[in-house]
Scaffold this motif. Structure first.
Motif, PDB file in Angstrom:
ATOM      1  N   PHE A   1      -2.394  -1.313  -1.508  1.00  0.00           N
ATOM      2  CA  PHE A   1      -3.248  -0.580  -0.582  1.00  0.00           C
ATOM      3  C   PHE A   1      -2.571  -0.497   0.778  1.00  0.00           C
ATOM      4  N   TRP A   2      -2.793   0.626   1.477  1.00  0.00           N
ATOM      5  CA  TRP A   2      -2.536   0.658   2.904  1.00  0.00           C
ATOM      6  C   TRP A   2      -3.713  -0.036   3.573  1.00  0.00           C
ATOM      7  N   VAL A   3      -3.472  -1.121   4.253  1.00  0.00           N
ATOM      8  CA  VAL A   3      -4.530  -1.910   4.890  1.00  0.00           C
ATOM      9  C   VAL A   3      -4.317  -1.870   6.400  1.00  0.00           C
TER      10      VAL A   3
ATOM     11  N   ALA B   1      -6.098   2.966  -1.195  1.00  0.00           N
ATOM     12  CA  ALA B   1      -5.258   2.649  -2.349  1.00  0.00           C
ATOM     13  C   ALA B   1      -4.069   3.601  -2.456  1.00  0.00           C
ATOM     14  N   ARG B   2      -2.897   3.048  -2.698  1.00  0.00           N
ATOM     15  CA  ARG B   2      -1.731   3.860  -3.036  1.00  0.00           C
ATOM     16  C   ARG B   2      -1.526   3.902  -4.540  1.00  0.00           C
TER      17      ARG B   2
ATOM     18  N   GLU C   1      -2.536  -9.693   2.786  1.00  0.00           N
ATOM     19  CA  GLU C   1      -1.817 -10.612   1.901  1.00  0.00           C
ATOM     20  C   GLU C   1      -2.162 -10.376   0.440  1.00  0.00           C
ATOM     21  N   VAL C   2      -3.431 -10.107   0.164  1.00  0.00           N
ATOM     22  CA  VAL C   2      -3.880  -9.961  -1.220  1.00  0.00           C
ATOM     23  C   VAL C   2      -3.596  -8.561  -1.767  1.00  0.00           C
ATOM     24  N   LEU C   3      -3.794  -7.542  -0.936  1.00  0.00           N
ATOM     25  CA  LEU C   3      -3.754  -6.150  -1.431  1.00  0.00           C
ATOM     26  C   LEU C   3      -2.603  -5.323  -0.869  1.00  0.00           C
ATOM     27  N   GLY C   4      -1.800  -5.899   0.022  1.00  0.00           N
ATOM     28  CA  GLY C   4      -0.872  -5.116   0.820  1.00  0.00           C
ATOM     29  C   GLY C   4       0.212  -4.378   0.083  1.00  0.00           C
ATOM     30  N   GLU C   5       0.477  -4.711  -1.180  1.00  0.00           N
ATOM     31  CA  GLU C   5       1.481  -3.971  -1.937  1.00  0.00           C
ATOM     32  C   GLU C   5       0.875  -2.826  -2.726  1.00  0.00           C
TER      33      GLU C   5
ATOM     34  N   PRO D   1       6.147  -4.573   1.929  1.00  0.00           N
ATOM     35  CA  PRO D   1       4.754  -4.187   1.732  1.00  0.00           C
ATOM     36  C   PRO D   1       4.439  -2.887   2.475  1.00  0.00           C
ATOM     37  N   LEU D   2       3.329  -2.289   2.143  1.00  0.00           N
ATOM     38  CA  LEU D   2       2.977  -1.007   2.731  1.00  0.00           C
ATOM     39  C   LEU D   2       2.679  -1.153   4.216  1.00  0.00           C
TER      40      LEU D   2
END
Length: 398
Positions: free
Chosen positions: A326-328, A359-360, A320-324, A14-15
Motif C-alpha cells: 500500500f501507499w501509506v 493499495a498498489r 511497517e505492516v503494509l508499506g510494500e 518500500p512504497l
C-alpha cells in the motif's frame, strides 16, 4: 495508441507517497469533463480543462458505473461497438481519463457533477468521518443523515448550465431522483426517471434534441454490480458489458444533429482472491487496529482515524505492516501529493483520515465484522492503479 503513464510501472520498495500516480486533476480527470463541455456551451465561469475536446452544441455524458479503461480493452469481443470507439477516447488521442482519488462511486459522481476535485466538493471516500459528530458517514448511502447542502455546498455544473439557458437534464433510474447524493452531485435542470436502459437511451436522445444547447447525463449501474458480486471476468459481468455496449450503440444511432456523446465511467475494478495473503482482516489484526478510533474508506482506499495523540504511531505501524503493498501517507502527505486535488477546503480537511492507505498490489484491507458485505465482494476498487483509476472517454459525434 498512447500508453498509460510509466509511473504505474515503477514499483519502489518500500512504497513512497510520491510514487503514487496522482490523478490528472485540472487537465484530464473526471472533474474536468463537465466544465469543459459547459465552457464550450458558453456557460460563464467554466474552463475547458480537457484541451483535446472540441465543443458541440449538444452534449451527452453516458456514465457506465464500474467500466474501467483496462476492463474495456480486455474484452473486445463482449463490447464490439465501444471497442471500435477506443481510438476516439479523449478527443481522438486514444487516451483515458483518470477518475480521481479515491476511485469510488460517490467521490467520482460528485467530481463529475460539480466539476470539482474531492478536496473541494468534500466527498473524499466511501465512508469518512464527519468532524462535527465524530461518526463515520457513508457518502453513497448517505447514512447517517447529514444535511446535503452543508456537506456539499457548491452548485453543480447542471445548475450553472441551466441558469445560463442551456437545456440540462439527467436520465437515470427513478430510484436516484431524490437521493442526497443526486442532490449534491447531479441536480439541476430536469430529472427524468426511466427503469430500462433502452428507455433511458431513447429519452436521452430526445432530451439532447430538446434544446439548441443541451447538456444531458445518463447512467447505467449494472456493470459495477455484477463486478462486485461475481468479478470482472465472470459470465455475469460479461453479459452486463454486452448489454451496456448495445445501449451505447442505441444512443449513438439516435443522436440529433450537432451532438457529441461521451461514454465514460466512475472507476475501474479488479478481482481480489479470497485468501489471507490477499485479504488482510483489520478486525483480526491487533497491530493495525492499535490506536485506531475509526476505520473509513473501503478495502483498497482506507481512511484511518486515530485516537487523540496516536496518529504518528498508527502511521508508523501501518507503514511497517503494509508499506510494500500500500501507499501509506499521513493526511498532510496525501494532500501535498495531490491525491485529493490541488486544494483542500477547510471543511473537508478533517474528513480525510489521519492516515490514508491506497493499495498498489491486488490486496484488500477488509473488516469482516464491521463491514461484512463489503468484505465479501469479489471485485473491488478505490485506489490509484490503472485498473481502478483509468476510465474511457469514448466519443461519437453527429
Amino acid at each position: 495508441m498512447a500508453q498509460p503513464n510509466t509511473a504505474w510501472d515503477h514499483h519502489p520498495e518500500p512504497l513512497t507517497v510520491t510514487s503514487a500516480p496522482a490523478p490528472e486533476y485540472g487537465s484530464g480527470s473526471l472533474a474536468d469533463l463537465l466544465p469543459t463541455l459547459a465552457a464550450g456551451l458558453g456557460v460563464p465561469g467554466m474552463t475547458a480543462a480537457i484541451s483535446e475536446l472540441t465543443p458541440a452544441d449538444r452534449n451527452c455524458v453516458f456514465l457506465i458505473d464500474g467500466l474501467g479503461w483496462e476492463q474495456l480493452r480486455a474484452h473486445p469481443e463482449d463490447a464490439p461497438f465501444m471497442t471500435s470507439l477506443l481510438a476516439t477516447s479523449r478527443g481522438g488521442t486514444g487516451r483515458p481519463l483518470t477518475a480521481g482519488y479515491p476511485a469510488t462511486t460517490a467521490t467520482s459522481l460528485a467530481s463529475v457533477g460539480t466539476g470539482l476535485p474531492p478536496g473541494v466538493h468534500g466527498l473524499p471516500g466511501y465512508t469518512v468521518r464527519n468532524p462535527d459528530t465524530g461518526e463515520l458517514m457513508n457518502q453513497l448511502r448517505w447514512q447517517p443523515w447529514t444535511p446535503p447542502g452543508a456537506w456539499q455546498p457548491y452548485p453543480t455544473v447542471f445548475q450553472l448550465a441551466h441558469g445560463a439557458g442551456v437545456h440540462a437534464a439527467q436520465v437515470s433510474s427513478p430510484t436516484f431522483e431524490n437521493t442526497p447524493l443526486t442532490r449534491v452531485a447531479l441536480s439541476g435542470g430536469t430529472f427524468l426517471g426511466r427503469l430500462t436502459g433502452e428507455d433511458r437511451m431513447d429519452l436521452a436522445a430526445e432530451q439532447l434534441a430538446a434544446g439548441d444547447r443541451s447538456l444531458v447525463y445518463t447512467y447505467f449501474a449494472e456493470v459495477d454490480g455484477a463486478g462486485h458480486r461475481f468479478g470482472v471476468d465472470s459470465d455475469t459481468w460479461r453479459g452486463q458489458l454486452m448489454y451496456a455496449d448495445r445501449l451505447v450503440q442505441r444512443l449513438a444511432e439516435q443522436l440529433p444533429p450537432r451532438s457529441a456523446l461521451y461514454v465514460t465511467a466512475d472507476h475501474g475494478m479488479i478481482d481480489v482472491p479470497f485468501d489471507e495473503q490477499h485479504r488482510i482482516d483489520f478486525d483480526e489484526d491487533w497491530e493495525l487496529s492499535a490506536g485506531v478510533a475509526l476505520l473509513g474508506g473501503e478495502g483498497r482506499a482506507r481512511h484511518v482515524y486515530a485516537v487523540p495523540g496516536a496518529a504518528n504511531d498508527v502511521l508508523t505501524c501501518w507503514r511497517e505492516v503494509l508499506g510494500e503493498q500500500f501507499w501509506v501517507a499521513s493526511r498532510d502527505e496525501a494532500i501535498a501529493a495531490g491525491w485529493f486535488g490541488p486544494k483542500i477546503d477547510e471543511r473537508v480537511y478533517g474528513r480525510i483520515g489521519d492516515v490514508v492507505a491506497a493499495a498498489r498490489d491486488d490486496v484488500l484491507l477488509i473488516a469482516s465484522e464491521r463491514e461484512p458485505k463489503e468484505s465479501a465482494m469479489v471485485g473491488n476498487h478505490g485506489s490509484m492503479t490503472p485498473a481502478e483509476q483509468l476510465v474511457p472517454l469514448l466519443e461519437v459525434r453527429s
